[in-house]
Design a protein around this motif. Structure first.
Motif, PDB file in Angstrom:
ATOM      1  N   GLY A   1       0.808  -1.222   0.000  1.00  0.00           N
ATOM      2  CA  GLY A   1       0.000   0.000   0.000  1.00  0.00           C
ATOM      3  C   GLY A   1       0.837   1.266   0.000  1.00  0.00           C
ATOM      4  N   ASP A   2       2.033   1.210   0.585  1.00  0.00           N
ATOM      5  CA  ASP A   2       2.871   2.405   0.594  1.00  0.00           C
ATOM      6  C   ASP A   2       3.455   2.650  -0.794  1.00  0.00           C
ATOM      7  OD1 ASP A   2       4.134   4.629   1.706  1.00  0.00           O
ATOM      8  OD2 ASP A   2       5.938   3.494   2.200  1.00  0.00           O
ATOM      9  N   ALA A   3       3.927   1.567  -1.416  1.00  0.00           N
ATOM     10  CA  ALA A   3       4.509   1.685  -2.761  1.00  0.00           C
ATOM     11  C   ALA A   3       3.453   2.168  -3.759  1.00  0.00           C
ATOM     12  CB  ALA A   3       5.076   0.333  -3.190  1.00  0.00           C
TER      13      ALA A   3
ATOM     14  N   LEU B   1       9.969   5.372  -6.164  1.00  0.00           N
ATOM     15  CA  LEU B   1       9.277   5.574  -4.895  1.00  0.00           C
ATOM     16  C   LEU B   1       9.229   4.295  -4.062  1.00  0.00           C
ATOM     17  CD1 LEU B   1       6.304   7.755  -6.233  1.00  0.00           C
ATOM     18  CD2 LEU B   1       8.487   8.518  -5.274  1.00  0.00           C
ATOM     19  N   ASP B   2       9.652   4.410  -2.811  1.00  0.00           N
ATOM     20  CA  ASP B   2       9.561   3.326  -1.829  1.00  0.00           C
ATOM     21  C   ASP B   2      10.522   2.165  -2.089  1.00  0.00           C
ATOM     22  OD1 ASP B   2       8.429   2.510   0.631  1.00  0.00           O
ATOM     23  OD2 ASP B   2       7.114   1.088  -0.383  1.00  0.00           O
ATOM     24  N   PHE B   3      11.670   2.431  -2.710  1.00  0.00           N
ATOM     25  CA  PHE B   3      12.724   1.406  -2.777  1.00  0.00           C
ATOM     26  C   PHE B   3      14.064   2.109  -2.821  1.00  0.00           C
ATOM     27  CE2 PHE B   3      14.030   1.717  -7.227  1.00  0.00           C
ATOM     28  CZ  PHE B   3      12.937   2.341  -7.805  1.00  0.00           C
TER      29      PHE B   3
ATOM     30  N   ASP C   1      12.282   7.904  -0.714  1.00  0.00           N
ATOM     31  CA  ASP C   1      12.207   6.586  -0.079  1.00  0.00           C
ATOM     32  C   ASP C   1      12.554   6.659   1.404  1.00  0.00           C
ATOM     33  OD1 ASP C   1      12.109   3.730   0.103  1.00  0.00           O
ATOM     34  OD2 ASP C   1      14.292   3.728   0.112  1.00  0.00           O
ATOM     35  N   HIS C   2      12.194   5.582   2.105  1.00  0.00           N
ATOM     36  CA  HIS C   2      12.497   5.517   3.542  1.00  0.00           C
ATOM     37  C   HIS C   2      13.229   4.235   3.935  1.00  0.00           C
ATOM     38  CE1 HIS C   2       8.726   3.123   4.954  1.00  0.00           C
ATOM     39  NE2 HIS C   2       8.917   2.922   3.680  1.00  0.00           N
ATOM     40  N   HIS C   3      13.823   3.532   2.962  1.00  0.00           N
ATOM     41  CA  HIS C   3      14.639   2.369   3.315  1.00  0.00           C
ATOM     42  C   HIS C   3      16.091   2.810   3.543  1.00  0.00           C
ATOM     43  CE1 HIS C   3      11.154   0.587   1.253  1.00  0.00           C
ATOM     44  NE2 HIS C   3      11.317  -0.371   2.137  1.00  0.00           N
ATOM     45  N   LEU C   4      16.806   2.026   4.343  1.00  0.00           N
ATOM     46  CA  LEU C   4      18.190   2.381   4.670  1.00  0.00           C
ATOM     47  C   LEU C   4      19.087   2.253   3.442  1.00  0.00           C
ATOM     48  CD1 LEU C   4      18.588   0.426   8.043  1.00  0.00           C
ATOM     49  CD2 LEU C   4      18.605   2.924   7.762  1.00  0.00           C
TER      50      LEU C   4
ATOM     51  N   ALA D   1       6.612   6.143   6.384  1.00  0.00           N
ATOM     52  CA  ALA D   1       6.070   5.726   5.083  1.00  0.00           C
ATOM     53  C   ALA D   1       6.564   6.649   3.986  1.00  0.00           C
ATOM     54  CB  ALA D   1       4.540   5.758   5.122  1.00  0.00           C
ATOM     55  N   THR D   2       6.828   6.066   2.821  1.00  0.00           N
ATOM     56  CA  THR D   2       7.226   6.893   1.677  1.00  0.00           C
ATOM     57  C   THR D   2       6.089   7.844   1.291  1.00  0.00           C
ATOM     58  OG1 THR D   2       8.763   5.246   0.847  1.00  0.00           O
ATOM     59  CG2 THR D   2       7.918   6.809  -0.751  1.00  0.00           C
ATOM     60  N   ALA D   3       4.859   7.373   1.396  1.00  0.00           N
ATOM     61  CA  ALA D   3       3.718   8.209   1.009  1.00  0.00           C
ATOM     62  C   ALA D   3       3.674   9.494   1.844  1.00  0.00           C
ATOM     63  CB  ALA D   3       2.417   7.436   1.169  1.00  0.00           C
TER      64      ALA D   3
ATOM     65  N   THR E   1      -0.749   1.680   5.667  1.00  0.00           N
ATOM     66  CA  THR E   1      -0.103   0.389   5.402  1.00  0.00           C
ATOM     67  C   THR E   1       1.176   0.223   6.209  1.00  0.00           C
ATOM     68  OG1 THR E   1      -0.989   0.310   3.167  1.00  0.00           O
ATOM     69  CG2 THR E   1       0.955  -1.043   3.597  1.00  0.00           C
ATOM     70  N   ASP E   2       2.039   1.238   6.153  1.00  0.00           N
ATOM     71  CA  ASP E   2       3.364   1.078   6.764  1.00  0.00           C
ATOM     72  C   ASP E   2       3.383   1.315   8.272  1.00  0.00           C
ATOM     73  OD1 ASP E   2       4.390   0.277   4.400  1.00  0.00           O
ATOM     74  OD2 ASP E   2       6.047   1.709   4.354  1.00  0.00           O
ATOM     75  N   THR E   3       2.231   1.689   8.831  1.00  0.00           N
ATOM     76  CA  THR E   3       2.173   1.826  10.292  1.00  0.00           C
ATOM     77  C   THR E   3       1.179   0.825  10.887  1.00  0.00           C
ATOM     78  OG1 THR E   3       0.400   3.476  10.133  1.00  0.00           O
ATOM     79  CG2 THR E   3       2.653   4.314  10.251  1.00  0.00           C
TER      80      THR E   3
HETATM   81 MN    MN Z   1       7.219   1.799   2.523  1.00  0.00          MN
END
Ligand code: MN
Ligand code: 5GP
Length: 342
Positions: free
Chosen positions: A34-36, A98-100, A124-127, A144-146, A176-178
């Motif tokens: 859902g975030d992607a 977005l989101d990767f 994005d929010h991944h490390l 979340a990226t969104a 989604t991400d929370t």
């Molecule tokens: Mn995400």
């Protein structure tokens, strides 16, 4: 007023690239959640409102429960329209990633993404972002990226372009991400954003039903079976493990997404700090881990299962039998306790 987190130079550069672009593609990771999807569709709504030709392209199909998100019907799924997806990436002059955090997360579209001459903006929010892009907006501290994308839009002065449809897509990503605001959600600014999204018409109750409370009978039975018969609880080691083989999945007519959230269930047992779910796929075992507190499941996934992710939510893959994957997990329980649990 919410704080500013995105660097001003990145905003100025991104703004220029967006203004110049005619053909834009929003792309996200494989098995998009859902975030992607929410981030990509929000981009599609807002940038088409300023006259851009923009499409959302995804490497493989998203979960069934995202099908009613505004704009989902126009998504180009590379499992069905591979050539078209590649053409869109090739012909684009701007790609929003977005989101990767790295091209390999785009699966079958990795090469097309890397080969495209388009300018690229990563949000994005991944490390550890590892991608060649003109602008990198990477904030692992946000949930979340969104949510990050909403803040990006505000900084571009596009707040007024966010309509009800875009607002629902952003909210879907944040929910989604929370886990519908049950973890990673202690940032007060998030609730300021939620208030704005609801003011714009986002129907949170409808989204909750779509995203979190729609299950087939088979799905309910599969999850009940897994908890009743397959959950191993290691109380002394503060861990739990659930495994599902191909046979078991087939018995309940498993379809993608049916085990979403299952890995979280053992964390409701007092004293359980981390949980692992293993699902046998055609060519490998898919690993999912979740934890509470500061137990780093991303370290376990990276060390033992060739994966990674976030501190409390990570995944990986195991190439071998389901029993061997499970045995490996059981064999590191004591060591994990010593290393990570005080
Ligand atoms: Mn995400
Ligand atoms: P899930 O358990 O929902 O499949 O994944 C949770 C999180 O773990 C994802 O958001 C992603 O960050 C990470 N993740 C899952 N699978 C993999 C994988 O195979 N490799 C890496 N590097 N990260 C993964």
């Amino acid at each position: 007023m919410i704080s500013r987190i995105i660097d001003e130079k990145a905003i100025v550069k991104a703004k220029g690239l967006i203004e110049q672009a005619e053909h834009i593609v929003a792309i996200c990771h494989t098995a998009p959640d859902g975030d992607a999807i929410g981030s990509c569709l929000a981009a599609t709504h807002v940038f088409s409102a300023i006259g851009k030709d923009i499409r959302t392209v995804i490497p493989d199909s998203h979960l069934f429960n995202l099908r009613d998100l505004p704009g989902a019907i126009d998504i180009v799924d590379a499992t069905k329209y591979y050539d078209f997806a590649v053409k869109l990436l090739t012909d684009a002059d701007l790609i929003l990633c977005l989101d990767f955090n790295e091209p390999k997360r785009c699966g079958r579209l990795e090469k097309a993404l890397c080969d495209s001459k388009a300018h690229k903006i990563l949000i994005d929010h991944h490390l550890n972002p590892n991608i060649e892009a003109d602008v990198i907006i990477s904030h692992p501290e946000v949930a979340a990226t969104a949510y990050l994308f909403f803040r990006f839009l505000c900084r571009l002065e596009f707040f007024n372009l966010i309509d009800k449809k875009a607002a629902e897509c952003v909210l879907a990503g944040m929910m989604t991400d929370t886990g519908n605001f049950s973890y990673n959600c202690d940032d007060p600014d998030m609730y300021v954003v939620v208030a704005e999204l609801i003011r714009k018409g986002a129907d949170k109750e409808k989204l909750y039903r779509q995203l979190f409370a729609t299950f087939s009978a088979n799905c309910l039975r599969l999850n009940s079976y897994a908890l009743l018969n397959k959950m191993e609880v290691y109380k002394d080691e503060c861990a739990a493990l659930i495994t599902l083989s191909r046979d078991e999945l087939n018995r309940y007519h498993y379809t993608k997404g049916d085990t979403e959230g299952l890995v979280n269930k053992p964390l409701s047992i007092p004293g359980i700090v981390y949980s692992c779910f293993m699902r046998q796929e055609a060519d490998m075992i898919k690993i999912s881990m979740r934890s509470v507190g500061d137990f780093p499941v991303n370290e376990l996934c990276s060390q033992y299962y060739g994966g990674g992710g976030h501190l409390n939510a990570a995944g990986g893959e195991y190439y071998g039998s389901l029993e061997d994957a499970a045995e490996l997990f059981r064999s590191i329980l004591k060591e994990n306790k010593k290393r990570y649990i005080k």
